[in-house]
Design an enzyme around this catalytic site. Structure first.
Site, mmCIF file in Angstrom:
data_model
loop_
_atom_site.group_PDB
_atom_site.id
_atom_site.type_symbol
_atom_site.label_atom_id
_atom_site.label_comp_id
_atom_site.label_asym_id
_atom_site.label_seq_id
_atom_site.Cartn_x
_atom_site.Cartn_y
_atom_site.Cartn_z
ATOM 1 N N HIS A 18 25.790 82.943 76.088
ATOM 2 C CA HIS A 18 25.433 81.536 76.322
ATOM 3 C C HIS A 18 23.960 81.367 76.661
ATOM 4 O O HIS A 18 23.371 82.163 77.390
ATOM 5 C CB HIS A 18 26.339 80.900 77.378
ATOM 6 C CG HIS A 18 26.210 81.419 78.775
ATOM 7 N ND1 HIS A 18 25.308 80.910 79.680
ATOM 8 C CD2 HIS A 18 26.899 82.367 79.435
ATOM 9 C CE1 HIS A 18 25.449 81.525 80.845
ATOM 10 N NE2 HIS A 18 26.398 82.420 80.723
ATOM 11 N N GLU A 27 28.100 76.699 78.632
ATOM 12 C CA GLU A 27 29.056 77.641 79.227
ATOM 13 C C GLU A 27 29.233 77.378 80.708
ATOM 14 O O GLU A 27 30.351 77.450 81.246
ATOM 15 C CB GLU A 27 28.575 79.079 78.987
ATOM 16 C CG GLU A 27 29.591 80.160 79.381
ATOM 17 C CD GLU A 27 29.494 80.613 80.836
ATOM 18 O OE1 GLU A 27 30.376 81.361 81.284
ATOM 19 O OE2 GLU A 27 28.536 80.205 81.540
ATOM 20 N N GLU A 28 28.135 77.076 81.394
ATOM 21 C CA GLU A 28 28.167 76.937 82.854
ATOM 22 C C GLU A 28 28.960 75.724 83.327
ATOM 23 O O GLU A 28 29.275 75.609 84.507
ATOM 24 C CB GLU A 28 26.738 76.867 83.414
ATOM 25 C CG GLU A 28 25.883 78.113 83.182
ATOM 26 C CD GLU A 28 26.308 79.304 84.017
ATOM 27 O OE1 GLU A 28 27.324 79.204 84.744
ATOM 28 O OE2 GLU A 28 25.633 80.342 83.957
ATOM 29 N N HIS A 60 23.554 84.024 89.929
ATOM 30 C CA HIS A 60 23.339 82.588 90.157
ATOM 31 C C HIS A 60 22.304 82.299 91.247
ATOM 32 O O HIS A 60 22.227 81.174 91.739
ATOM 33 C CB HIS A 60 24.652 81.866 90.469
ATOM 34 C CG HIS A 60 25.433 81.497 89.242
ATOM 35 N ND1 HIS A 60 26.178 80.345 89.140
ATOM 36 C CD2 HIS A 60 25.571 82.133 88.048
ATOM 37 C CE1 HIS A 60 26.751 80.292 87.939
ATOM 38 N NE2 HIS A 60 26.388 81.375 87.266
#
Length: 329
Positions: A65, A201-202, A304
């Site tokens: 992604h 995607e996130e 993250h």
């Protein structure tokens, strides 16, 4: 050390490009430049490169992604600050004192997310999750070209630690994007291969879900981060090789395919780790279509955060394993 990072300057450049979920266009442009081949873009922004296999009896889709976590500007305040809305899984406690960049139609504007000094906490001053770009009000914000729904990312920096560990924001999942680019170069696959650099995607695997309506492959592969190193997966170490992400919150990798990959790694002398983690991955959506999947990763520390960290050796071995697998599957 400089020679080591030189080999991965493409990865660093890719990580530096801003692109939150839904605004991946700059990342897509950079990948197209790095590919050197003509790829197509679907209606929602997934980038797709198809390669014919020598036998072509099977079809494999492999995804990474393009999007990263960040924010959207949700409103402009009268005091010149920017209200922001999270995009993806933000670690809230890391926000105070962060440098950020606001990506506008006119260009990039630097800003900060401030912090409350210890000197003022006794006065009841509380932290505000807003972006300060130095503007005094609406007019100055407008003169900077800032508008609602511009997007915000953490300002990128990188460090090579001990000559081997790369720390940088947005390694998730730009290392995966980089791995697909490198694996595609000079590849002579046995099966037909669809390389896909996905969007959103996130925020729910949206790009992959769209691909699942378009393709019916024999195998789906996701190249994505493996969050380590915790009580759940403390045996997974940076530098000990790529990881088969055998089980996460969204899927279970197909055991027959895992066996093929494990045996291939042994034959090629490639170190390989097998582990369980949280989160989801793009290949998981294909299982509902009756397609087996596997998720391949490298261990990522501090996932993250602004200082995500990987081993460059793990990435090298992932690319080597991926390329070899696509040559024989």
């Amino acid at each position: 050390m400089e020679g080591r990072i030189e080999k991965f300057k493409g990865l660093v450049s890719l990580c530096e490009v801003p692109g939150v979920s839904g605004r991946e266009e700059l990342v897509r442009e950079e990948i197209c430049k790095m590919l050197g081949e003509l790829a197509k873009t679907d209606k929602i922004g997934n980038l797709i490169l198809e390669k014919k296999g020598t036998e072509g009896k099977k079809q494999v889709i492999i995804m990474a992604h393009m999007d990263e976590i960040g924010f959207y500007v949700s409103s402009l305040r009268a005091d010149g600050k920017l209200e922001i809305k999270n995009v993806g899984g933000i670690i809230e406690e890391t926000l105070p004192g962060s440098f950020v960049q606001v990506v506008t139609r006119k260009g990039v504007v630097d800003g900060v997310i401030g912090a409350v000094p210890p000197h003022l906490k006794s006065d009841g001053v509380v932290f505000e999750k807003v972006v300060d770009v130095g503007a005094k009000g609406y007019e100055e914000l407008e003169s900077l070209g800032i508008a609602v729904m511009d997007f915000v990312v953490f300002k990128k920096n990188h460090a090579l630690l001990n000559g081997e560990l790369l720390a940088m924001r947005s390694l998730d999942d730009r290392f995966g994007c980089f791995a697909l680019i490198e694996a595609s170069k000079g590849l002579v696959p046995k099966s037909d291969i669809i390389f896909a650099w996905t969007v959103q995607e996130e925020v729910g695997l949206r790009g992959a879900k769209a691909l699942a309506h378009t393709y019916s492959p024999d195998l789906a592969i996701a190249i994505d981060s493996f969050a380590c190193c915790s009580k759940t997966n403390g045996h997974i170490k940076l530098g000990n090789g790529p990881v088969v992400r055998i089980y996460d919150n969204s899927s279970i990798s197909n055991f027959e395919v895992v066996d093929i990959i494990t045996n291939l790694a042994k034959e090629e002398g490639i170190p390989l780790q097998i582990g369980v983690t949280g989160g989801g991955n793009d290949a998981s959506v294909f299982v509902e279509k009756g397609v087996p999947m596997v998720a391949l990763s490298v261990p990522v520390k501090y996932l993250h955060s602004q200082v995500e960290m990987i081993s460059l050796s793990d990435l090298e071995n992932l690319i080597k394993l991926l390329k070899r697998f696509l040559e024989v599957f």
